[in-house]
Design a protein around this motif. Structure first.
Motif, PDB file in Angstrom:
ATOM      1  N   UNK A 126       0.842  -1.195   0.000  1.00 13.41           N
ATOM      2  CA  UNK A 126       0.000   0.000   0.000  1.00 13.41           C
ATOM      3  C   UNK A 126       0.881   1.250   0.000  1.00 13.41           C
ATOM      4  N   UNK A 127       1.920   1.218   0.818  1.00  9.06           N
ATOM      5  CA  UNK A 127       2.831   2.371   0.890  1.00  9.06           C
ATOM      6  C   UNK A 127       3.703   2.495  -0.349  1.00  9.06           C
TER       7      UNK A 127
ATOM      8  N   UNK B 181       1.537  -4.675  -9.465  1.00  7.09           N
ATOM      9  CA  UNK B 181       2.713  -3.846  -9.705  1.00  7.09           C
ATOM     10  C   UNK B 181       3.987  -4.381  -9.049  1.00  7.09           C
ATOM     11  N   UNK B 182       3.853  -5.124  -7.963  1.00  5.87           N
ATOM     12  CA  UNK B 182       5.011  -5.580  -7.197  1.00  5.87           C
ATOM     13  C   UNK B 182       5.800  -6.646  -7.965  1.00  5.87           C
ATOM     14  N   UNK B 183       7.071  -6.783  -7.588  1.00  2.35           N
ATOM     15  CA  UNK B 183       7.947  -7.832  -8.128  1.00  2.35           C
ATOM     16  C   UNK B 183       8.027  -8.941  -7.096  1.00  2.35           C
ATOM     17  N   UNK B 184       7.811 -10.188  -7.521  1.00  2.42           N
ATOM     18  CA  UNK B 184       7.770 -11.322  -6.598  1.00  2.42           C
ATOM     19  C   UNK B 184       8.830 -12.357  -6.958  1.00  2.42           C
ATOM     20  N   UNK B 185       9.479 -12.909  -5.935  1.00  5.62           N
ATOM     21  CA  UNK B 185      10.391 -14.044  -6.086  1.00  5.62           C
ATOM     22  C   UNK B 185       9.968 -15.110  -5.073  1.00  5.62           C
ATOM     23  N   UNK B 186       9.858 -16.348  -5.546  1.00  4.47           N
ATOM     24  CA  UNK B 186       9.441 -17.452  -4.685  1.00  4.47           C
ATOM     25  C   UNK B 186      10.534 -18.518  -4.729  1.00  4.47           C
ATOM     26  N   UNK B 187      11.263 -18.648  -3.631  1.00  9.70           N
ATOM     27  CA  UNK B 187      12.453 -19.482  -3.579  1.00  9.70           C
ATOM     28  C   UNK B 187      12.265 -20.655  -2.636  1.00  9.70           C
ATOM     29  N   UNK B 188      12.738 -21.824  -3.057  1.00 12.58           N
ATOM     30  CA  UNK B 188      12.732 -23.001  -2.201  1.00 12.58           C
ATOM     31  C   UNK B 188      13.707 -24.016  -2.779  1.00 12.58           C
ATOM     32  N   UNK B 189      13.869 -25.131  -2.067  1.00 14.05           N
ATOM     33  CA  UNK B 189      14.785 -26.175  -2.491  1.00 14.05           C
ATOM     34  C   UNK B 189      14.296 -26.825  -3.792  1.00 14.05           C
ATOM     35  N   UNK B 190      15.220 -27.424  -4.574  1.00 10.90           N
ATOM     36  CA  UNK B 190      14.851 -27.942  -5.897  1.00 10.90           C
ATOM     37  C   UNK B 190      13.683 -28.928  -5.899  1.00 10.90           C
ATOM     38  N   UNK B 191      13.585 -29.818  -4.906  1.00  7.49           N
ATOM     39  CA  UNK B 191      12.475 -30.774  -4.927  1.00  7.49           C
ATOM     40  C   UNK B 191      11.134 -30.076  -4.735  1.00  7.49           C
ATOM     41  N   UNK B 192      11.132 -29.015  -3.926  1.00 10.91           N
ATOM     42  CA  UNK B 192       9.902 -28.243  -3.735  1.00 10.91           C
ATOM     43  C   UNK B 192       9.550 -27.483  -5.011  1.00 10.91           C
ATOM     44  N   UNK B 193      10.547 -26.878  -5.624  1.00 12.76           N
ATOM     45  CA  UNK B 193      10.308 -26.100  -6.843  1.00 12.76           C
ATOM     46  C   UNK B 193       9.790 -27.011  -7.955  1.00 12.76           C
ATOM     47  N   UNK B 194      10.251 -28.260  -7.994  1.00  7.56           N
ATOM     48  CA  UNK B 194       9.752 -29.201  -8.994  1.00  7.56           C
ATOM     49  C   UNK B 194       8.247 -29.390  -8.846  1.00  7.56           C
ATOM     50  N   UNK B 195       7.777 -29.498  -7.614  1.00  9.71           N
ATOM     51  CA  UNK B 195       6.339 -29.609  -7.369  1.00  9.71           C
ATOM     52  C   UNK B 195       5.650 -28.283  -7.665  1.00  9.71           C
ATOM     53  N   UNK B 196       6.270 -27.207  -7.222  1.00  3.95           N
ATOM     54  CA  UNK B 196       5.661 -25.890  -7.379  1.00  3.95           C
ATOM     55  C   UNK B 196       5.417 -25.544  -8.853  1.00  3.95           C
ATOM     56  N   UNK B 197       6.337 -25.931  -9.706  1.00  2.00           N
ATOM     57  CA  UNK B 197       6.192 -25.608 -11.129  1.00  2.00           C
ATOM     58  C   UNK B 197       5.013 -26.339 -11.763  1.00  2.00           C
TER      59      UNK B 197
ATOM     60  N   UNK C 291      15.329  -6.402  -9.731  1.00  8.43           N
ATOM     61  CA  UNK C 291      14.330  -5.834  -8.826  1.00  8.43           C
ATOM     62  C   UNK C 291      14.896  -4.582  -8.163  1.00  8.43           C
ATOM     63  N   UNK C 292      14.031  -3.888  -7.457  1.00  6.09           N
ATOM     64  CA  UNK C 292      14.440  -2.671  -6.765  1.00  6.09           C
ATOM     65  C   UNK C 292      13.840  -2.629  -5.365  1.00  6.09           C
ATOM     66  N   UNK C 293      14.454  -1.831  -4.506  1.00  2.00           N
ATOM     67  CA  UNK C 293      13.936  -1.619  -3.154  1.00  2.00           C
ATOM     68  C   UNK C 293      12.641  -0.810  -3.227  1.00  2.00           C
ATOM     69  N   UNK C 294      11.831  -0.868  -2.156  1.00  3.47           N
ATOM     70  CA  UNK C 294      12.035  -1.599  -0.907  1.00  3.47           C
ATOM     71  C   UNK C 294      11.764  -3.096  -1.055  1.00  3.47           C
ATOM     72  N   UNK C 295      12.414  -3.872  -0.177  1.00  6.94           N
ATOM     73  CA  UNK C 295      12.315  -5.317  -0.197  1.00  6.94           C
ATOM     74  C   UNK C 295      11.580  -5.823   1.042  1.00  6.94           C
ATOM     75  N   UNK C 296      10.766  -6.842   0.829  1.00  5.12           N
ATOM     76  CA  UNK C 296      10.126  -7.551   1.938  1.00  5.12           C
ATOM     77  C   UNK C 296      10.482  -9.026   1.806  1.00  5.12           C
TER      78      UNK C 296
END
Length: 276
Positions: free
Chosen positions: A78-79, A103-119, A148-153
């Motif tokens: 919101x800010x 509008x926000x930029x998103x990154x979703x990171x996890x271990x390879x076995x999780x990402x295999x399921x996530x995809x 990407x750019x700041x601010x980061x969460x």
């Protein structure tokens, strides 16, 4: 009938199925704390015995944690609508589906076995990137910093307590070294909770165990001079912006828990830090 997807996950990674199921169960309720139809669809598509978690109090605790983290991320968006959100240990979380603002930029990171399921369930876009990496290996930060750019969460939901104790400070200070001024949301479990995991309602159903106990979230800030704990609460001390919007049954339940002052409700905390 479409075949259900079999999943092969590491010991700790299996725990991601608990909050996924919690959100799916919550979505079925007539008056839920949050809506997550996508979680219900994913549960229906996975070949796994989720019934082992039926009726567990931790399902509600997981939903409340997610609701608070959603609120913290939403407050930043919101800010600063074009902020960057990084999910550390994303699992099969659907925060993007719940609160993305377009509008926000998103990154979703996890271990390879999780990402295999996530995809199997999520697709990258120009604003949404999946990263296969460990939270303890800062190589993932190159991908984030370069596009990407700041601010980061940074949201580390049900992640850091499962890391080796020595890895947690390095993971936090690694973020500081690359993304100064970022917000970091994480959960912490006190020594009594970590010491009694074998009796925990949900963890007793899986093999994974927490390794890092944190009695005081200010300990985290001490690793990074200049860091500040902006908020820290147990499940019975949720901020009014969240608790006031919960279904009446949840508000009454939390009031009763607060009166009992149970360690499992007091020592497990949700924390928001401003990193230096």
């Amino acid at each position: 009938m479409t075949a259900r997807r079999e999943v092969s996950l590491g010991t700790v990674q299996e725990t991601l199925l608990i909050p996924l199921y919690a959100r799916a169960v919550e979505n079925r309720k007539p008056d839920p704390a949050l809506r997550d139809a996508r979680a219900e669809e994913i549960v229906a598509a996975i070949d796994y015995d989720f019934t082992r978690f039926d009726g567990l109090p931790s399902l509600v605790g997981s939903v409340l944690r997610t609701t608070l983290f959603d609120r913290w991320v939403s407050d930043l968006l919101i800010r600063c609508p074009k902020s960057t959100v990084v999910e550390l240990g994303a699992g099969l979380n659907t925060r993007y589906e719940r609160i993305d603002n377009g509008q926000a930029r998103w990154f979703e990171m996890d271990l390879p076995d999780v990402i295999d399921v996530r995809r199997s369930f999520f697709t990258d876009t120009s604003r949404r990137t999946t990263i296969a990496a460990s939270a303890t290996d800062m190589s993932w930060s190159d991908t984030v910093a370069s596009s990407s750019t700041a601010p980061y969460f940074f949201a580390a939901e049900a992640v850091l307590p499962f890391l080796a104790e020595d890895d947690v400070p390095d993971s936090v200070t690694g973020i500081v070294g690359r993304f100064g001024g970022a917000l970091l949301a994480l959960d912490t479990a006190g020594p009594e909770i970590v010491g009694a995991q074998d009796e925990h309602d949900a963890l007793s159903k899986v093999e994974a165990r927490m390794q890092w106990a944190c009695a005081d979230p200010n300990q985290i800030a001490a690793w990074c001079p200049g860091a500040k704990v902006l908020a820290s609460c147990g499940v019975t001390g949720l901020p009014s912006q969240v608790s006031d919007r919960l279904p009446r049954a949840y508000r009454e339940m939390l009031s009763g828990l607060a009166a009992q002052r149970l360690p499992q409700a007091e020592e497990y905390r949700f924390n928001l830090l401003r990193l230096p």
